[in-house]
Design an enzyme around this catalytic site. Structure first.
Site, PDB file in Angstrom:
ATOM      1  N   ASP A 185       0.836  -1.202   0.000  1.00  0.00           N
ATOM      2  CA  ASP A 185       0.000   0.000   0.000  1.00  0.00           C
ATOM      3  C   ASP A 185       0.871   1.251   0.000  1.00  0.00           C
ATOM      4  OD1 ASP A 185      -1.957  -1.816   0.198  1.00  0.00           O
ATOM      5  OD2 ASP A 185      -2.776  -1.123   2.127  1.00  0.00           O
TER       6      ASP A 185
ATOM      7  N   GLU B  48       3.886   1.673  -1.204  1.00  0.00           N
ATOM      8  CA  GLU B  48       4.495   1.921  -2.521  1.00  0.00           C
ATOM      9  C   GLU B  48       3.467   2.573  -3.459  1.00  0.00           C
ATOM     10  OE1 GLU B  48       7.555  -1.467  -3.769  1.00  0.00           O
ATOM     11  OE2 GLU B  48       5.921  -2.219  -2.518  1.00  0.00           O
TER      12      GLU B  48
ATOM     13  N   ASP C 281       0.855   4.376  -2.528  1.00  0.00           N
ATOM     14  CA  ASP C 281       0.618   5.752  -2.084  1.00  0.00           C
ATOM     15  C   ASP C 281       1.732   6.681  -2.571  1.00  0.00           C
ATOM     16  OD1 ASP C 281      -1.620   4.853  -0.858  1.00  0.00           O
ATOM     17  OD2 ASP C 281      -0.758   4.788   1.159  1.00  0.00           O
TER      18      ASP C 281
ATOM     19  N   SER D 137     -34.038  -3.480 -21.514  1.00  0.00           N
ATOM     20  CA  SER D 137     -34.233  -4.151 -20.225  1.00  0.00           C
ATOM     21  C   SER D 137     -34.674  -5.590 -20.506  1.00  0.00           C
ATOM     22  CB  SER D 137     -35.192  -3.352 -19.359  1.00  0.00           C
ATOM     23  OG  SER D 137     -36.495  -3.609 -19.720  1.00  0.00           O
ATOM     24  N   LEU D 138     -35.235  -6.270 -19.562  1.00  0.00           N
ATOM     25  CA  LEU D 138     -35.537  -7.693 -19.746  1.00  0.00           C
ATOM     26  C   LEU D 138     -36.947  -8.002 -19.295  1.00  0.00           C
ATOM     27  CD1 LEU D 138     -32.308  -9.235 -18.151  1.00  0.00           C
ATOM     28  CD2 LEU D 138     -32.919  -9.290 -20.566  1.00  0.00           C
TER      29      LEU D 138
ATOM     30  N   GLU E  32     -26.349 -15.965 -15.899  1.00  0.00           N
ATOM     31  CA  GLU E  32     -25.544 -15.072 -15.053  1.00  0.00           C
ATOM     32  C   GLU E  32     -26.373 -14.644 -13.850  1.00  0.00           C
ATOM     33  OE1 GLU E  32     -24.457 -11.671 -17.486  1.00  0.00           O
ATOM     34  OE2 GLU E  32     -23.930 -12.990 -19.155  1.00  0.00           O
TER      35      GLU E  32
ATOM     36  N   LYS F 275     -28.211 -12.215 -11.529  1.00  0.00           N
ATOM     37  CA  LYS F 275     -28.761 -10.886 -11.805  1.00  0.00           C
ATOM     38  C   LYS F 275     -28.418  -9.995 -10.612  1.00  0.00           C
ATOM     39  CE  LYS F 275     -33.200  -8.761 -13.089  1.00  0.00           C
ATOM     40  NZ  LYS F 275     -32.856  -7.530 -12.500  1.00  0.00           N
TER      41      LYS F 275
ATOM     42  N   ASP G 124     -28.216  -6.970  -8.136  1.00  0.00           N
ATOM     43  CA  ASP G 124     -29.229  -6.009  -7.732  1.00  0.00           C
ATOM     44  C   ASP G 124     -28.578  -4.652  -7.494  1.00  0.00           C
ATOM     45  OD1 ASP G 124     -31.663  -5.059  -7.133  1.00  0.00           O
ATOM     46  OD2 ASP G 124     -31.864  -6.048  -5.197  1.00  0.00           O
TER      47      ASP G 124
ATOM     48  N   ARG H  87     -28.719   4.594 -16.838  1.00  0.00           N
ATOM     49  CA  ARG H  87     -29.556   4.090 -17.921  1.00  0.00           C
ATOM     50  C   ARG H  87     -30.594   5.132 -18.356  1.00  0.00           C
ATOM     51  NH1 ARG H  87     -34.423   1.202 -18.311  1.00  0.00           N
ATOM     52  NH2 ARG H  87     -34.481   0.038 -20.269  1.00  0.00           N
TER      53      ARG H  87
ATOM     54  N   GLU I 165     -23.098  -3.181 -13.907  1.00  0.00           N
ATOM     55  CA  GLU I 165     -23.974  -2.930 -12.770  1.00  0.00           C
ATOM     56  C   GLU I 165     -23.116  -2.426 -11.612  1.00  0.00           C
ATOM     57  OE1 GLU I 165     -27.001  -3.672 -13.734  1.00  0.00           O
ATOM     58  OE2 GLU I 165     -28.211  -3.743 -11.907  1.00  0.00           O
TER      59      GLU I 165
ATOM     60  N   TYR J 203     -21.068  -6.853 -17.962  1.00  0.00           N
ATOM     61  CA  TYR J 203     -21.585  -8.068 -18.596  1.00  0.00           C
ATOM     62  C   TYR J 203     -21.947  -7.938 -20.069  1.00  0.00           C
ATOM     63  CZ  TYR J 203     -25.677  -5.634 -16.784  1.00  0.00           C
ATOM     64  OH  TYR J 203     -26.586  -4.668 -16.453  1.00  0.00           O
TER      65      TYR J 203
ATOM     66  N   LYS K 189     -29.372 -15.970 -21.047  1.00  0.00           N
ATOM     67  CA  LYS K 189     -29.127 -15.324 -22.341  1.00  0.00           C
ATOM     68  C   LYS K 189     -28.781 -16.380 -23.378  1.00  0.00           C
ATOM     69  CE  LYS K 189     -27.119 -11.382 -19.907  1.00  0.00           C
ATOM     70  NZ  LYS K 189     -25.958 -10.531 -19.631  1.00  0.00           N
TER      71      LYS K 189
ATOM     72  N   LYS L 124     -36.648 -14.203 -11.891  1.00  0.00           N
ATOM     73  CA  LYS L 124     -36.646 -13.416 -10.657  1.00  0.00           C
ATOM     74  C   LYS L 124     -36.771 -14.318  -9.437  1.00  0.00           C
ATOM     75  CE  LYS L 124     -37.647  -9.242 -10.689  1.00  0.00           C
ATOM     76  NZ  LYS L 124     -36.810  -8.039 -10.502  1.00  0.00           N
TER      77      LYS L 124
ATOM     78  N   CYS M 133     -47.500  -3.978  31.572  1.00  0.00           N
ATOM     79  CA  CYS M 133     -47.166  -5.245  30.915  1.00  0.00           C
ATOM     80  C   CYS M 133     -48.413  -5.753  30.183  1.00  0.00           C
ATOM     81  CB  CYS M 133     -46.697  -6.266  31.948  1.00  0.00           C
ATOM     82  SG  CYS M 133     -46.604  -7.938  31.267  1.00  0.00           S
TER      83      CYS M 133
ATOM     84  N   CYS N 200     -49.669  -9.138  32.293  1.00  0.00           N
ATOM     85  CA  CYS N 200     -50.165  -9.154  33.674  1.00  0.00           C
ATOM     86  C   CYS N 200     -50.658  -7.796  34.144  1.00  0.00           C
ATOM     87  CB  CYS N 200     -49.091  -9.692  34.613  1.00  0.00           C
ATOM     88  SG  CYS N 200     -47.702  -8.558  34.766  1.00  0.00           S
TER      89      CYS N 200
ATOM     90  N   CYS O 128     -41.010  -6.079  32.350  1.00  0.00           N
ATOM     91  CA  CYS O 128     -42.082  -6.305  33.300  1.00  0.00           C
ATOM     92  C   CYS O 128     -41.388  -6.942  34.495  1.00  0.00           C
ATOM     93  CB  CYS O 128     -43.125  -7.264  32.736  1.00  0.00           C
ATOM     94  SG  CYS O 128     -44.202  -7.887  34.035  1.00  0.00           S
TER      95      CYS O 128
ATOM     96  N   CYS P 184     -45.526 -12.925  36.450  1.00  0.00           N
ATOM     97  CA  CYS P 184     -46.188 -12.614  35.181  1.00  0.00           C
ATOM     98  C   CYS P 184     -46.280 -13.903  34.355  1.00  0.00           C
ATOM     99  CB  CYS P 184     -45.380 -11.556  34.438  1.00  0.00           C
ATOM    100  SG  CYS P 184     -45.926 -11.283  32.755  1.00  0.00           S
TER     101      CYS P 184
HETATM  102  S1  IVH Z   1     -28.418  -8.115 -19.280  1.00  0.00           S
HETATM  103  C1  IVH Z   1     -30.633  -6.698 -22.829  1.00  0.00           C
HETATM  104  N1  IVH Z   1     -27.124  -9.186 -17.278  1.00  0.00           N
HETATM  105  O1  IVH Z   1     -31.123  -6.404 -14.635  1.00  0.00           O
HETATM  106  C2  IVH Z   1     -29.775  -7.110 -21.740  1.00  0.00           C
HETATM  107  N2  IVH Z   1     -28.676  -7.458 -16.825  1.00  0.00           N
HETATM  108  O2  IVH Z   1     -34.047  -5.702 -16.439  1.00  0.00           O
HETATM  109  C3  IVH Z   1     -30.190  -6.525 -20.485  1.00  0.00           C
HETATM  110  N3  IVH Z   1     -28.850  -6.843 -14.479  1.00  0.00           N
HETATM  111  O3  IVH Z   1     -31.562  -3.354 -16.125  1.00  0.00           O
HETATM  112  C4  IVH Z   1     -29.285  -6.635 -19.376  1.00  0.00           C
HETATM  113  N4  IVH Z   1     -27.341  -8.271 -13.737  1.00  0.00           N
HETATM  114  O4  IVH Z   1     -29.502  -3.569 -14.782  1.00  0.00           O
HETATM  115  C5  IVH Z   1     -28.034  -8.277 -17.656  1.00  0.00           C
HETATM  116  N5  IVH Z   1     -25.893 -10.187 -15.582  1.00  0.00           N
HETATM  117  C6  IVH Z   1     -26.793  -9.289 -15.980  1.00  0.00           C
HETATM  118  C7  IVH Z   1     -27.436  -8.433 -15.072  1.00  0.00           C
HETATM  119  C8  IVH Z   1     -28.387  -7.530 -15.542  1.00  0.00           C
HETATM  120  C9  IVH Z   1     -28.194  -7.319 -13.399  1.00  0.00           C
HETATM  121  C10 IVH Z   1     -29.880  -5.808 -14.424  1.00  0.00           C
HETATM  122  C11 IVH Z   1     -29.750  -4.753 -15.478  1.00  0.00           C
HETATM  123  C12 IVH Z   1     -31.100  -4.660 -16.111  1.00  0.00           C
HETATM  124  C13 IVH Z   1     -31.972  -5.507 -15.274  1.00  0.00           C
HETATM  125  C14 IVH Z   1     -32.909  -6.320 -16.129  1.00  0.00           C
END
Ligand code: IVH
Length: 674
Positions: free
Chosen positions: A34, A36, A38, A83-84, A115, A117, A119, A138, A179, A231, A295, A319, A413, A416, A431, A436
């Site tokens: 660390d 080095e 810095d 989105s998905l 993969e 997903k 959050d 986005r 993400e 990703y 995918k 989900k 209480c 009681c 209490c 009780c």
């Molecule tokens: S693929 C068209 N891969 O999940 C491809 N999304 O609605 C769309 N997310 O808004 C994204 N991990 O923010 C993909 N391994 C992953 C992901 C991922 C999280 C999120 C992404 C997207 C939402 C899906």
């Protein structure tokens, strides 16, 4: 004028520092110390101060933040950030598969990438000739907000690619999707700090990551432990990659952080198996995942299937049940524990969360209600994850209608009706009425529990019946129970009564540590009980102890010491002890000669439920061999003994590289000590 030497030194320092950020933060394999690092950073900063034109877009000096903007500028994305669509179960996944297989028969032979997903918050990262020069949220999918300066503070975001000059070529223009997330342990640490500083705690990692990236003052973002996983490649001037699996590989080779649990699957059946496996591991992920993304691996085929609205046909999000949901607080209930502690719980409009229907959730204590200003009628955010008891995170203040009612602390209480007591400096509310009924039930339940007297068949229901029918005043009365009395209770027939009586009889031979634990003295759980048993060797001796006799013991402070002495001084407890003695529940621990002290000097930590040993028993064994048991994992921990449902201590031990053993491993260590 900048000298050529200064320019080339700055270039070299940038390259080196970017490489070391990658080695340290992305692949967790640092090459230098660390200090080095810095030193190099300081040198670069000084050069940039002298010659500001050397502070290029890819300079790691930007990572500390400092820029303050007035607002975020809208930026167009190079193409729609899609989105998905969602699948909520296996059937939905199969239906999706059937649908796309009908559209194109090649799907039947196709491979899939599954993969986790993540959050978090989608980010779109632009690289020009390998340098990160724009990063956006986005937004609406067409336009996002320019959060470049904030993104630069993320240590795992490569400011220049390829990070490791490994001969890999980078396209002149590259746009990557990823993400931004916060790891669970970093999130807990943030909340621990916020609490210690008396500040407001954060709701969840996702919102905190999103909020952090939308700070106008980048030094605030820099102070947050945000990480990144990438990703997809949104746009590239390079040769298009044919498979999603190769995209992940390419991103990794360039130096982008890529999540490590993606799997390639031969067909839909394997996809389903992998989804189940990942779902089963959800709690062991270091970050929150809310599902899996499936995918099509073949990207040409994927493209040819097209898009419906904003969702590409070739991928779907599976989900997992949400672990956090909002619901209405109908009322606040009260629970009286065995030591008389009264705790509030939320009575909720039932809600499906974390895979179960939840009607109640803990509100921790009255201070929590006050601090969060929780009102009856509020919409609350609640969490249920794994087997943890559902708990309230806080109210959604924006959802208030004005009809919510502030909560008034009870003064009696709930069971009681006796006045409630508060102890100064403690959050708990009590209490103090020893008779009780609620306390008697809880006391009995605890006395009979697995880690105490282990009386099978004496759970909360039977404890309630025994107290309600007046058969049990204190726990000592169970040794005087007759079969006739039990047969009068609802649900009791010959067999059940015989079984319970025989379990009660067997409990008489439990060792001293369990009996002490069973008494339910405040602050005296399994571990302290084992220490008391080892030190005093009889209830007689323990009952005569003075606070000073107890405080000389390691780990016993004034609160536990006075709690113990007070307990033995109470007439009703003296009466109880007399009953136990009469029933021959009066174990005396033989003095065992300590074995060879080969665990001497070693510190161990216990976590989770061990298959055979109780926590107190394991502690006594370790201490018998000269070892020490502490409550938290640190660099000084020699071994973590982990049982089932081990939680954060296990993660910490893994992080610190502490050796992890199970009960069998512990037994081996102890054998070696013989
Ligand atoms: S693929 C068209 N891969 O999940 C491809 N999304 O609605 C769309 N997310 O808004 C994204 N991990 O923010 C993909 N391994 C992953 C992901 C991922 C999280 C999120 C992404 C997207 C939402 C899906």
């Amino acid at each position: 004028m900048v000298s050529r030497a200064a320019r080339s030194r700055a270039r070299e320092l940038r390259k080196q520092l970017n490489l070391h950020d990658y080695r340290y933060h992305v692949i967790d394999d640092p090459l230098i110390s660390d200090s080095e690092y810095d030193q190099m950073l300081l040198e670069l900063r000084e050069l940039e101060q002298q010659y500001p034109e050397l502070a290029t877009d890819d300079s790691p000096t930007h990572r500390v933040g400092g820029r303050v903007s007035e607002r975020f500028v809208r930026v167009p994305h190079p193409g729609p950030i899609l989105s998905l669509s969602n699948a909520f179960g296996e059937d939905d996944v199969r239906a999706w598969y059937e649908r796309i297989a009908r559209l194109d028969a090649r799907v039947e032979q196709a491979a899939f990438v599954v993969e986790p997903k993540l959050d978090g918050l989608t980010v779109v990262l632009h690289y020009q000739n390998g340098t990160f020069n724009l990063g956006a949220t986005r937004g609406d999918g067409q336009n996002g907000e320019d959060i470049t300066s904030n993104l630069r503070t993320i240590r795992t975001l490569p400011l220049r690619v390829p990070v490791d000059p490994n001969g890999i070529k980078v396209p002149a223009r590259l746009v990557v999707r990823g993400e931004a997330i916060i790891f669970k342990k970093d999130f807990s640490e943030m909340n621990r700090r916020a609490e210690a500083e008396g500040g407001k705690t954060y709701v969840n990692p996702r919102n905190t990551a999103a909020g952090s990236l939308r700070q106008l003052d980048t030094s605030l973002t820099a102070a947050r432990p945000i990480r990144l996983f990438c990703y997809s490649i949104i746009e590239s001037t390079g040769k298009p990659l044919k498979r999603q699996w190769l995209v992940l590989e390419k991103l990794r080779d360039l130096g982008f952080p890529v999540e490590g649990n993606a799997r390639i699957c031969e067909g839909i059946e394997e996809v389903i198996t992998v989804i189940q496996q990942l779902a089963g591991k959800r709690d062991s992920f270091a970050y929150e995942i809310d599902g899996m993304v499936i995918k099509l691996d073949d990207l040409e085929l994927a493209n040819s299937l097209g898009v419906v609205g904003k969702d590409p046909r070739a991928a779907i999000a599976f989900k997992l049940p949400a672990e956090e949901r909002t619901t209405q607080l109908l009322d606040i209930g009260l629970n009286v524990g065995r030591t008389g502690v009264i705790t509030p719980f939320a009575i909720l409009e039932p809600v499906y969360v974390g895979g179960a229907n939840v009607k109640q959730a803990t509100l921790h204590n009255f201070d929590f209600i006050k601090e969060k200003d929780i009102r009856v009628g509020d919409r609350l955010l609640i969490k249920r994850s794994g087997d943890v008891i559902p708990y309230v995170i806080g109210p959604i203040v924006e959802a208030r209608t004005g009809k919510e009612k502030r909560y008034k602390m009870p003064n009696k209480c709930p069971d009681c009706g006796e006045p409630i007591q508060m102890i100064e400096g403690e959050v708990a509310v009590f209490c103090a009425n020893a008779s009780c009924p609620a306390q008697r039930v809880r006391n009995l339940e605890h006395f009979a529990s697995r880690s105490a007297m282990d009386i099978e068949g004496l759970g909360i229901k039977v404890a309630e019946q025994l107290v309600e029918q007046g058969l049990v005043e204190d726990v000592g009365d169970i040794y005087g129970l007759t079969k006739e009395a039990l047969l009068d209770l609802e649900g009791f027939a010959e067999k059940k009564a015989d079984k319970l009586l025989s379990a009660i009889e067997s409990s008489k031979s439990q060792p001293l540590s369990r009996v002490i634990n069973a008494l339910g003295i405040r602050g005296v759980g399994e571990s302290v009980a084992a220490d008391y048993a080892g030190h005093f060797r009889s209830l007689e001796a323990l009952s005569r102890s003075k606070p000073a006799d107890l405080e000389v013991m390691e780990g016993i402070g004034p609160n536990i010491a006075s709690g113990t002495v007070d307990w033995f001084a109470k007439p009703r407890n003296k009466k109880l002890l007399a009953k136990l003695k009469k029933a021959a529940v009066w174990p005396v621990e033989e003095k065992v000669e300590a074995g060879p002290q080969t665990l001497s000097g070693l510190t161990l930590v216990l976590t989770g439920t061990l298959p055979a040993l109780q926590r107190g028993e394991a502690k006594a064994l370790i201490e018998g061999a000269g070892g020490k048991v502490t409550g938290s994992v640190s660099g000084k921990t020699a071994f973590l003994v982990a049982g089932e449902k081990a939680g954060s201590k296990l993660l910490k031990a893994q992080d610190l590289g502490v050796e992890i053993i199970d009960e069998a491993g512990l037994r081996k260590l102890l054998e070696a000590a013989r």
